[in-house]
Structures are given as C-alpha cells and as structure tokens.
Design a protein around this motif. Structure first.
Motif, PDB file in Angstrom:
ATOM      1  N   SER A   8       0.845  -1.175   0.000  1.00  0.00           N
ATOM      2  CA  SER A   8       0.000   0.000   0.000  1.00  0.00           C
ATOM      3  C   SER A   8       0.889   1.236   0.000  1.00  0.00           C
ATOM      4  O   SER A   8       2.004   1.215   0.503  1.00  0.00           O
ATOM      5  N   SER A   9       0.356   2.323  -0.507  1.00  0.00           N
ATOM      6  CA  SER A   9       1.121   3.566  -0.485  1.00  0.00           C
ATOM      7  C   SER A   9       0.985   4.288   0.844  1.00  0.00           C
ATOM      8  O   SER A   9       1.671   5.254   1.098  1.00  0.00           O
ATOM      9  N   SER A  10       0.104   3.813   1.700  1.00  0.00           N
ATOM     10  CA  SER A  10      -0.117   4.466   2.986  1.00  0.00           C
ATOM     11  C   SER A  10       0.411   3.605   4.131  1.00  0.00           C
ATOM     12  O   SER A  10       0.062   2.427   4.239  1.00  0.00           O
ATOM     13  N   PRO A  11       1.223   4.204   5.002  1.00  0.00           N
ATOM     14  CA  PRO A  11       1.692   3.412   6.155  1.00  0.00           C
ATOM     15  C   PRO A  11       0.538   3.025   7.071  1.00  0.00           C
ATOM     16  O   PRO A  11       0.640   2.071   7.824  1.00  0.00           O
ATOM     17  N   PHE A  12      -0.584   3.739   7.011  1.00  0.00           N
ATOM     18  CA  PHE A  12      -1.719   3.431   7.882  1.00  0.00           C
ATOM     19  C   PHE A  12      -2.558   2.263   7.363  1.00  0.00           C
ATOM     20  O   PHE A  12      -3.560   1.910   7.964  1.00  0.00           O
ATOM     21  N   VAL A  16      -0.223  -3.840  11.052  1.00  0.00           N
ATOM     22  CA  VAL A  16      -0.238  -3.469  12.478  1.00  0.00           C
ATOM     23  C   VAL A  16      -1.229  -2.339  12.740  1.00  0.00           C
ATOM     24  O   VAL A  16      -1.906  -2.332  13.767  1.00  0.00           O
ATOM     25  N   TYR A  17      -1.339  -1.392  11.823  1.00  0.00           N
ATOM     26  CA  TYR A  17      -2.303  -0.308  12.000  1.00  0.00           C
ATOM     27  C   TYR A  17      -3.732  -0.812  11.843  1.00  0.00           C
ATOM     28  O   TYR A  17      -4.633  -0.401  12.566  1.00  0.00           O
ATOM     29  N   LEU A  18      -3.930  -1.701  10.872  1.00  0.00           N
ATOM     30  CA  LEU A  18      -5.265  -2.263  10.666  1.00  0.00           C
ATOM     31  C   LEU A  18      -5.694  -3.110  11.861  1.00  0.00           C
ATOM     32  O   LEU A  18      -6.859  -3.052  12.281  1.00  0.00           O
ATOM     33  N   LEU A  19      -4.766  -3.880  12.414  1.00  0.00           N
ATOM     34  CA  LEU A  19      -5.088  -4.657  13.615  1.00  0.00           C
ATOM     35  C   LEU A  19      -5.469  -3.736  14.770  1.00  0.00           C
ATOM     36  O   LEU A  19      -6.418  -3.998  15.511  1.00  0.00           O
ATOM     37  N   SER A  20      -4.732  -2.642  14.917  1.00  0.00           N
ATOM     38  CA  SER A  20      -5.017  -1.677  15.968  1.00  0.00           C
ATOM     39  C   SER A  20      -6.403  -1.061  15.782  1.00  0.00           C
ATOM     40  O   SER A  20      -7.180  -0.943  16.733  1.00  0.00           O
ATOM     41  N   GLU A  21      -6.724  -0.682  14.561  1.00  0.00           N
ATOM     42  CA  GLU A  21      -8.037  -0.095  14.273  1.00  0.00           C
ATOM     43  C   GLU A  21      -9.154  -1.108  14.522  1.00  0.00           C
ATOM     44  O   GLU A  21     -10.187  -0.775  15.099  1.00  0.00           O
ATOM     45  N   ALA A  22      -8.946  -2.340  14.084  1.00  0.00           N
ATOM     46  CA  ALA A  22      -9.946  -3.387  14.333  1.00  0.00           C
ATOM     47  C   ALA A  22     -10.108  -3.615  15.831  1.00  0.00           C
ATOM     48  O   ALA A  22     -11.236  -3.787  16.323  1.00  0.00           O
ATOM     49  N   LEU A 135      -8.498 -16.592   9.524  1.00  0.00           N
ATOM     50  CA  LEU A 135      -8.181 -15.374  10.272  1.00  0.00           C
ATOM     51  C   LEU A 135      -7.916 -15.690  11.733  1.00  0.00           C
ATOM     52  O   LEU A 135      -6.940 -15.212  12.319  1.00  0.00           O
ATOM     53  N   ASN A 136      -8.758 -16.533  12.319  1.00  0.00           N
ATOM     54  CA  ASN A 136      -8.562 -16.916  13.721  1.00  0.00           C
ATOM     55  C   ASN A 136      -7.217 -17.597  13.912  1.00  0.00           C
ATOM     56  O   ASN A 136      -6.474 -17.285  14.853  1.00  0.00           O
ATOM     57  N   SER A 137      -6.870 -18.496  13.017  1.00  0.00           N
ATOM     58  CA  SER A 137      -5.594 -19.200  13.097  1.00  0.00           C
ATOM     59  C   SER A 137      -4.420 -18.232  12.979  1.00  0.00           C
ATOM     60  O   SER A 137      -3.451 -18.307  13.749  1.00  0.00           O
ATOM     61  N   LEU A 138      -4.506 -17.325  12.022  1.00  0.00           N
ATOM     62  CA  LEU A 138      -3.433 -16.354  11.832  1.00  0.00           C
ATOM     63  C   LEU A 138      -3.290 -15.429  13.046  1.00  0.00           C
ATOM     64  O   LEU A 138      -2.178 -15.133  13.487  1.00  0.00           O
ATOM     65  N   LEU A 139      -4.414 -14.981  13.579  1.00  0.00           N
ATOM     66  CA  LEU A 139      -4.355 -14.094  14.745  1.00  0.00           C
ATOM     67  C   LEU A 139      -3.799 -14.818  15.970  1.00  0.00           C
ATOM     68  O   LEU A 139      -3.080 -14.215  16.777  1.00  0.00           O
ATOM     69  N   ARG A 140      -4.108 -16.104  16.115  1.00  0.00           N
ATOM     70  CA  ARG A 140      -3.517 -16.877  17.215  1.00  0.00           C
ATOM     71  C   ARG A 140      -1.998 -16.919  17.088  1.00  0.00           C
ATOM     72  O   ARG A 140      -1.280 -16.787  18.072  1.00  0.00           O
ATOM     73  N   ARG A 141      -1.516 -17.096  15.875  1.00  0.00           N
ATOM     74  CA  ARG A 141      -0.060 -17.107  15.646  1.00  0.00           C
ATOM     75  C   ARG A 141       0.558 -15.747  15.955  1.00  0.00           C
ATOM     76  O   ARG A 141       1.623 -15.649  16.563  1.00  0.00           O
ATOM     77  N   VAL A 142      -0.118 -14.682  15.542  1.00  0.00           N
ATOM     78  CA  VAL A 142       0.369 -13.333  15.817  1.00  0.00           C
ATOM     79  C   VAL A 142       0.406 -13.085  17.323  1.00  0.00           C
ATOM     80  O   VAL A 142       1.389 -12.558  17.861  1.00  0.00           O
ATOM     81  N   ALA A 146       3.579 -12.303  19.712  1.00  0.00           N
ATOM     82  CA  ALA A 146       3.600 -11.122  20.575  1.00  0.00           C
ATOM     83  C   ALA A 146       3.876 -11.522  22.024  1.00  0.00           C
ATOM     84  O   ALA A 146       4.624 -10.852  22.729  1.00  0.00           O
ATOM     85  N   ALA A 147       3.288 -12.627  22.459  1.00  0.00           N
ATOM     86  CA  ALA A 147       3.503 -13.092  23.830  1.00  0.00           C
ATOM     87  C   ALA A 147       4.950 -13.503  24.065  1.00  0.00           C
ATOM     88  O   ALA A 147       5.481 -13.357  25.166  1.00  0.00           O
ATOM     89  N   ARG A 148       5.591 -14.004  23.019  1.00  0.00           N
ATOM     90  CA  ARG A 148       7.009 -14.383  23.122  1.00  0.00           C
ATOM     91  C   ARG A 148       7.918 -13.169  22.989  1.00  0.00           C
ATOM     92  O   ARG A 148       9.121 -13.270  23.204  1.00  0.00           O
ATOM     93  N   GLY A 149       7.351 -12.038  22.579  1.00  0.00           N
ATOM     94  CA  GLY A 149       8.161 -10.839  22.397  1.00  0.00           C
ATOM     95  C   GLY A 149       8.896 -10.833  21.078  1.00  0.00           C
ATOM     96  O   GLY A 149       9.905 -10.174  20.927  1.00  0.00           O
ATOM     97  N   ALA A 150       8.400 -11.552  20.094  1.00  0.00           N
ATOM     98  CA  ALA A 150       9.064 -11.649  18.791  1.00  0.00           C
ATOM     99  C   ALA A 150       9.044 -10.317  18.065  1.00  0.00           C
ATOM    100  O   ALA A 150       8.150  -9.515  18.246  1.00  0.00           O
ATOM    101  N   GLY A 151      10.043 -10.124  17.274  1.00  0.00           N
ATOM    102  CA  GLY A 151      10.088  -8.947  16.416  1.00  0.00           C
ATOM    103  C   GLY A 151      10.234  -7.645  17.175  1.00  0.00           C
ATOM    104  O   GLY A 151       9.733  -6.617  16.733  1.00  0.00           O
ATOM    105  N   GLY A 152      10.876  -7.678  18.330  1.00  0.00           N
ATOM    106  CA  GLY A 152      11.051  -6.458  19.093  1.00  0.00           C
ATOM    107  C   GLY A 152       9.780  -5.986  19.744  1.00  0.00           C
ATOM    108  O   GLY A 152       9.630  -4.825  20.092  1.00  0.00           O
ATOM    109  N   ALA A 153       8.806  -6.883  19.902  1.00  0.00           N
ATOM    110  CA  ALA A 153       7.508  -6.499  20.470  1.00  0.00           C
ATOM    111  C   ALA A 153       7.460  -6.782  21.961  1.00  0.00           C
ATOM    112  O   ALA A 153       6.445  -7.173  22.476  1.00  0.00           O
ATOM    113  N   GLY A 154       8.551  -6.582  22.656  1.00  0.00           N
ATOM    114  CA  GLY A 154       8.624  -6.869  24.082  1.00  0.00           C
ATOM    115  C   GLY A 154       7.464  -6.354  24.893  1.00  0.00           C
ATOM    116  O   GLY A 154       6.823  -7.096  25.624  1.00  0.00           O
TER     117      GLY A 154
END
Length: 162
Positions: A8-12, A16-22, A135-142, A146-154
């Motif tokens: 996308s041409s928009s960072p929003f 991660v932004y879409l998950l936040s908005e949802a 979607l449920n499966s993917l969100l469980r993985r995400v 996040a719970a493991r702190g992967a990707g600098g998401a401490g």
C-alpha cells in the motif's frame, strides 16, 4: 518517507495499523454491550478469571487481572452485591477472603460470551466460514509471537497475556 513495500502507499494500511483499528472497533462494540448489561471490562475480567481458574483470594485476584486496584475493588464489591460472586472468609496463614463465581455469575458471563459472538458475527459478516477460521488461526499465531516478544515487540508480551 514510506516506500509502499507492504502493498500500500499508505503506512496506515499496514497490518499493524489495521489490527489496531480493528481492536479499537471491537473494544467499542464490547464496551457498549457490557454497558447495556450494567457491567464493565473489569467485571468481565473478574468473572472470566474466576470461571477459568476457580476461587481466588481477593488480593491474588486483583493482581491476576492486572487492572488498576481501585477499579477492580469497586467491580468486586459490585459483583458481590449483585450476587454474581460469593465471598468466604478462610483462615489459612491468617484471615483471607476467598471469592468464587456463583451460578448467576456464570449465567451473566454466558450472556457476555453471547454478546461477543454476536459482535464477532457482525464484524466478520463479509468473510466466509473458511476465511474466519483462517483469520482466527493467523491471529492466534500473531498473538503467540507477541507473547514471546518476537520482532522487538517486548511490551506487547504483557498486553497479549490480558
């Protein structure tokens, strides 16, 4: 400057932004349904914790739900006055109040679960059953990452545990 490599041409429009908005939309929907029932997120957290983990001492329960103590204490007192929780004083290493969910408390939580299902059905109406499962499966993985702190998401690890 954003280079659009994420599709996308928009960072929003990054995931991660879409998950936040949802998430904000879901929070609003669930808060409305809770308010309609005269309950708050603290009420729901307490009922859910006691249903899942069984009776708890008041102090342990307040720590476990990880919400501001004064708000949780008010919610506990409210649930007790409504008969959704029961309190028993036990003398184990000193006096302690033991809290447990009652049958009316379980019924109230069942209604909240029904409300959450209805909100989910509304939000995901444009998806097929298979897409919802995916979607449920993917969100469980995400959430697991996040719970493991992967990707600098401490800091997210603490949030995912709520």
């Amino acid at each position: 400057m954003y280079d659009g490599r994420k599709g996308s041409s928009s960072p929003f429009e990054q995931t991660v932004y879409l998950l936040s908005e949802a998430g904000r939309a879901v929070d609003r929907l669930l808060a409305e349904r809770l308010e309609h029932r005269g309950l708050t997120p603290a009420h729901q957290a307490l009922l859910s914790t006691l249903t899942t983990l069984g009776p708890h001492g008041r102090r342990d329960l307040v720590e476990r739900v990880a919400m501001p103590g004064a708000g949780v204490d008010r919610a506990l007192d409210d649930l007790l006055s409504r008969g959704l929780l029961q309190s028993t004083v036990v003398h184990i290493g000193g006096r302690q109040e033991l809290l447990a969910i009652t049958d009316p408390g379980r019924a109230a939580l069942d209604l909240l679960h029904s409300d959450a299902s209805a909100a989910q059905d509304g939000l995901l109406a444009s998806l097929t059953r298979g897409q919802r499962v995916e979607l449920n499966s993917l969100l469980r993985r995400v959430c697991a990452a996040a719970a493991r702190g992967a990707g600098g998401a401490g800091p997210l690890a603490a949030e995912a545990g709520r």
